[in-house]
Design an enzyme around this catalytic site. Sequence first.
Site, PDB file in Angstrom:
ATOM      1  N   HIS A  22     -16.570 -27.836 -15.307  1.00  0.00           N
ATOM      2  CA  HIS A  22     -16.298 -26.413 -15.133  1.00  0.00           C
ATOM      3  C   HIS A  22     -15.896 -25.789 -16.464  1.00  0.00           C
ATOM      4  O   HIS A  22     -15.008 -26.275 -17.142  1.00  0.00           O
ATOM      5  CB  HIS A  22     -15.171 -26.242 -14.098  1.00  0.00           C
ATOM      6  CG  HIS A  22     -14.798 -24.839 -13.844  1.00  0.00           C
ATOM      7  ND1 HIS A  22     -13.494 -24.408 -13.883  1.00  0.00           N
ATOM      8  CD2 HIS A  22     -15.535 -23.758 -13.537  1.00  0.00           C
ATOM      9  CE1 HIS A  22     -13.449 -23.121 -13.614  1.00  0.00           C
ATOM     10  NE2 HIS A  22     -14.679 -22.706 -13.397  1.00  0.00           N
ATOM     11  N   ASP A  64     -20.317 -20.027 -13.559  1.00  0.00           N
ATOM     12  CA  ASP A  64     -18.865 -19.900 -13.450  1.00  0.00           C
ATOM     13  C   ASP A  64     -18.478 -18.573 -12.796  1.00  0.00           C
ATOM     14  O   ASP A  64     -18.812 -17.502 -13.311  1.00  0.00           O
ATOM     15  CB  ASP A  64     -18.249 -20.006 -14.851  1.00  0.00           C
ATOM     16  CG  ASP A  64     -16.759 -20.230 -14.836  1.00  0.00           C
ATOM     17  OD1 ASP A  64     -16.096 -19.911 -13.825  1.00  0.00           O
ATOM     18  OD2 ASP A  64     -16.243 -20.738 -15.848  1.00  0.00           O
ATOM     19  N   TYR A 111     -24.952 -18.132 -32.581  1.00  0.00           N
ATOM     20  CA  TYR A 111     -25.063 -19.434 -33.250  1.00  0.00           C
ATOM     21  C   TYR A 111     -23.723 -20.166 -33.228  1.00  0.00           C
ATOM     22  O   TYR A 111     -23.666 -21.364 -32.950  1.00  0.00           O
ATOM     23  CB  TYR A 111     -25.514 -19.278 -34.702  1.00  0.00           C
ATOM     24  CG  TYR A 111     -26.932 -18.826 -34.920  1.00  0.00           C
ATOM     25  CD1 TYR A 111     -27.905 -18.893 -33.917  1.00  0.00           C
ATOM     26  CD2 TYR A 111     -27.321 -18.329 -36.152  1.00  0.00           C
ATOM     27  CE1 TYR A 111     -29.196 -18.476 -34.140  1.00  0.00           C
ATOM     28  CE2 TYR A 111     -28.628 -17.910 -36.386  1.00  0.00           C
ATOM     29  CZ  TYR A 111     -29.556 -17.983 -35.386  1.00  0.00           C
ATOM     30  OH  TYR A 111     -30.849 -17.574 -35.609  1.00  0.00           O
TER      31      TYR A 111
END
Length: 141
Positions: A22, A64, A111
């Site tokens: 999670h 999530d 990035y």
Amino acid sequence: MLKGIPSIISPDMMKVLMEMGHGDEVVLADANFPAASCAQRLVRCDGHRVSDLLAAILHYFPLDRSVDMPVVLMAVSGNEPIPDVWKEYKRTIQLHGEFRGFEYIDRFSFYERAKSAYAIIATGDQAPKANILLKKGVVRE
């Protein structure tokens, strides 16, 4: 081979997705993304499109629910057009009942965030701005 798992999901990819907990994040990266230099764990998926992988993964991968935006895209800059592939991503995520919008971050921030992702899945997708980051949620059955 196992029943019900699409062949687009390699054994290495399934292993990585199952190891994630999670709040862990995974990046589905296009062909131009510096995946090898950013990845803690790199899964090669050359020859596939990000949108096809997204559709296959979301069958097994919960997003999530404890954050506002569990899906992140690399923002367009200047007067770049909105990538067509983003519409595909929205439809796919909606089909899985998970769409709450996208978070957009600039290229260099994307990035940096990718460097801390659990894994990067490198694809052969040549669509502009096809990169997408997913934050894993809790499986509820």
